[in-house]
Design an enzyme around this catalytic site. Structure first.
Site, PDB file in Angstrom:
ATOM      1  N   PHE A 153      59.903   9.431  62.019  1.00 54.61           N
ATOM      2  CA  PHE A 153      58.247   9.371  61.798  1.00 54.61           C
ATOM      3  C   PHE A 153      57.614  10.237  61.015  1.00 54.61           C
ATOM      4  O   PHE A 153      56.667  10.437  60.501  1.00 54.61           O
ATOM      5  CB  PHE A 153      57.288   9.428  62.914  1.00 54.61           C
ATOM      6  CG  PHE A 153      57.808   8.554  64.104  1.00 54.61           C
ATOM      7  CD1 PHE A 153      57.888   7.180  64.333  1.00 54.61           C
ATOM      8  CD2 PHE A 153      58.852   9.050  65.579  1.00 54.61           C
ATOM      9  CE1 PHE A 153      58.128   6.389  65.182  1.00 54.61           C
ATOM     10  CE2 PHE A 153      59.309   8.626  66.110  1.00 54.61           C
ATOM     11  CZ  PHE A 153      58.921   7.062  66.091  1.00 54.61           C
ATOM     12  N   GLU A 156      56.047  11.362  54.399  1.00 54.20           N
ATOM     13  CA  GLU A 156      56.827  11.799  53.269  1.00 54.20           C
ATOM     14  C   GLU A 156      55.831  12.934  52.399  1.00 54.20           C
ATOM     15  O   GLU A 156      54.646  12.170  52.624  1.00 54.20           O
ATOM     16  CB  GLU A 156      56.917  11.110  51.091  1.00 54.20           C
ATOM     17  CG  GLU A 156      58.046  10.399  52.091  1.00 54.20           C
ATOM     18  CD  GLU A 156      58.542   9.254  50.797  1.00 54.20           C
ATOM     19  OE1 GLU A 156      58.255   9.253  49.610  1.00 54.20           O
ATOM     20  OE2 GLU A 156      59.289   8.239  50.803  1.00 54.20           O
ATOM     21  N   LYS A 205      59.396   2.421  66.568  1.00 55.07           N
ATOM     22  CA  LYS A 205      59.255   2.504  65.284  1.00 55.07           C
ATOM     23  C   LYS A 205      58.509   1.619  64.302  1.00 55.07           C
ATOM     24  O   LYS A 205      57.420   1.665  63.767  1.00 55.07           O
ATOM     25  CB  LYS A 205      60.726   2.817  64.274  1.00 55.07           C
ATOM     26  CG  LYS A 205      60.549   2.992  62.827  1.00 55.07           C
ATOM     27  CD  LYS A 205      60.106   3.829  62.536  1.00 55.07           C
ATOM     28  CE  LYS A 205      60.195   4.505  61.467  1.00 55.07           C
ATOM     29  NZ  LYS A 205      60.107   5.278  60.800  1.00 55.07           N
ATOM     30  N   CYS A 261      58.161   3.206  53.447  1.00 55.76           N
ATOM     31  CA  CYS A 261      58.531   2.403  55.118  1.00 55.76           C
ATOM     32  C   CYS A 261      57.456   1.167  55.434  1.00 55.76           C
ATOM     33  O   CYS A 261      57.856   0.307  55.518  1.00 55.76           O
ATOM     34  CB  CYS A 261      58.171   3.846  55.827  1.00 55.76           C
ATOM     35  SG  CYS A 261      59.297   4.854  55.885  1.00 55.76           S
ATOM     36  N   LYS A 264      58.176  -2.314  54.137  1.00 59.48           N
ATOM     37  CA  LYS A 264      59.579  -2.495  54.207  1.00 59.48           C
ATOM     38  C   LYS A 264      59.640  -3.215  55.943  1.00 59.48           C
ATOM     39  O   LYS A 264      60.466  -3.548  56.307  1.00 59.48           O
ATOM     40  CB  LYS A 264      60.574  -1.574  53.924  1.00 59.48           C
ATOM     41  CG  LYS A 264      61.363  -1.609  55.096  1.00 59.48           C
ATOM     42  CD  LYS A 264      62.407  -0.544  54.440  1.00 59.48           C
ATOM     43  CE  LYS A 264      62.250   0.843  55.186  1.00 59.48           C
ATOM     44  NZ  LYS A 264      62.826   0.682  55.956  1.00 59.48           N
TER      45      LYS A 264
END
Ligand code: UDX
Length: 448
Positions: A153, A156, A205, A261, A264
């Site tokens: 998790f 960035e 997720k 993330c 996608k």
């Protein structure tokens, strides 16, 4: 198997997830071998250079170098390892499904062994992947490998901090003892551990990222309605966020979500549902709203400038968010190509992201001042803190027309207008119309 106090860990994939996980596990005292297939990446890492900008990562790699090895050789990362972390990319295919070829390539490289090891899936994968991996391991007679889903998790820009202070650690295992071993690895980290089955861990997720993306598209649509009704989305989000059932996070309206993330994973969950016979209609809307949101800036520019052909537009910030050099799915790329298609001259600036290989036909500027020099409008694309200075007189005086489109609601609209700019935020009341489309010179009296 070595105890959690000092385990031998192989990591496949030296991307954001693999490097941050590897460096943080080395800091916890484990011996870590990171394997990647890119020779230049491994060479750079051996020379102590991280391949991308991530706050705190370079120091962490340097401080723990005696427990960190980088290699191109899969055996070095697997033979003798107690845990093998899969941190390879799972990019979208043309159809929007997750491309698992890098995951399967890791499986192909696992050696036969006599002692037990656990394969830890950190990469984001469709629900059901764990079952398929288990079957594939069985078919190859790799009976010593356990399997645990332990989704990542990390965000960035705050990945190192996120590793040591996570909201939760999710461990989905086929066997109790494998789950225990992974939970023990994370013991020094204070966080709730969610122990569950493999499929549910995989879904945690995907559902978490899809939910966060849904919040962003929701607040962006509220912003768009605010624009036509005269409300201010920043005030609305503040008022909404104080409801503890809603919470204040991920309610910042802007020019759409990007990154490696959300786009996608939202698409992968939608396709996963579709492939299983369920049409996830809400996610279809979330994706469409996000695509349209990137383009709305063009309309805001046209409102002030008329046709954009021949106009000079400065795009300030290229990274998909601040504190990263990552350009994957960045709204800036869509925006730049839309502006070029309208015939505008596009100048771009970013303090760290290097877009020279992905953007053509634009002018790259080294400073914000260079980018806005003689520009007809400046667009804040990424919320870099230094762009708060944009209302200073030197920038206004440098511009041909003092128009700011603030795609991140970074500036105070009143201050921007008081400084002589026409200001357009997202979901905030517009400035009255400024320079006429055909005007060649800035008309200060109209730039309220
Ligand atoms: C995200 C998840 O947060 C992380 O848990 C997951 O592992 C990977 O994906 P990341 O892509 O690094 O992390 O960035 P994040 O900070 O979540 O932002 C994603 C995108 O949403 C950015 O483009 C950001 O600008 C945008 N965003 C975020 C908004 O537009 N509004 C918000 O309120 C929050």
């Amino acid at each position: 198997m070595a105890g959690s106090s000092s385990a031998r860990i192989g990591i496949f994939g030296a991307g954001y997830v693999g490097l941050v996980t590897g460096a943080c596990l080395a800091k916890l005292g484990h011996s870590v071998v990171v394997r990647d297939v890119l020779p230049e990446r491994i060479e750079a890492l051996r020379a102590g250079e991280p391949p991308f900008f991530e706050p705190g990562l370079a120091d962490l790699l340097a401080q723990n170098s005696e427990r960190l090895t980088f290699t191109l050789d899969a055996d070095e990362a697997t033979v003798g390892a107690d845990f093998i972390f899969v941190c390879v990319g799972t990019p979208p295919t043309y159809g929007g499904d997750a491309d698992l070829s890098a995951v399967w390539a890791v499986l192909d490289e696992l050696p036969q062994r006599d002692t037990r090891a656990i394969l830890v899936m950190k990469s984001t994968v469709p629900v059901g992947t764990g079952e398929k991996v288990r079957e594939a391991l069985g078919a190859r007679g790799l009976v010593q490998f356990g399997y645990v889903s332990n989704p990542e998790f990390l965000a960035e820009g705050s990945a190192v901090r996120d590793f040591s202070r996570p909201d939760r650690i999710v461990v989905g295992a086929f066997s109790e003892s494998d789950g225990d071993a992974i939970a023990a690895l994370y013991e020094p980290i204070e966080a709730p551990v969610v122990r569950t089955d493999v499929s549910s861990a995989e879904m945690v997720k995907l559902a978490s990222n899809a939910f966060l993306a849904t919040r962003i598209s929701f607040i962006n649509e509220i912003a768009n309605v605010c624009e036509v009704t005269g409300a201010d989305v920043a005030e609305v989000a503040r008022g909404m966020g104080l409801d503890h059932r809603i919470g204040q996070y991920f309610l910042a309206a802007g020019i759409g979500y990007g990154g490696s993330c959300f786009p996608k994973d939202v698409s992968a969950l939608k396709q996963l549902a579709g492939n299983s016979g369920y049409q996830f209609q809400l996610l279809t809307a979330v994706i469409e709203v996000n695509e349209l949101q990137k383009r709305r800036v063009v309309g805001k520019l046209e409102r002030h400038l008329g046709r954009l052909r021949g106009k000079t537009i400065a795009l300030l910030g290229l990274a998909y968010k601040a504190n990263t050099s990552d350009l994957r799915e960045a709204s800036s790329l869509v925006l730049a190509s839309r502006l070029l298609a309208e015939g505008a001259e596009v100048r771009v600036w970013d303090p760290v992201a290097d877009a020279t290989s992905v953007l053509s036909g634009v002018t790259f500027s080294d400073t914000v001042l260079d980018a806005v020099q003689g520009a007809d409008a400046a667009v804040i694309v990424t919320e870099w803190p230094e762009l708060r200075e944009l209302t200073q007189p030197e920038f206004r005086d440098a511009m041909r027309r003092a128009i700011i489109v603030d795609g991140r609601n970074l500036l105070d609209p009143e201050l921007a207008r008081a400084a002589g700019f026409a200001y357009e935020g997202i979901g905030r009341p517009s400035s009255e119309l400024g320079a006429l489309p055909e005007a060649e010179e800035r008309e200060p009296e109209l730039n309220r």
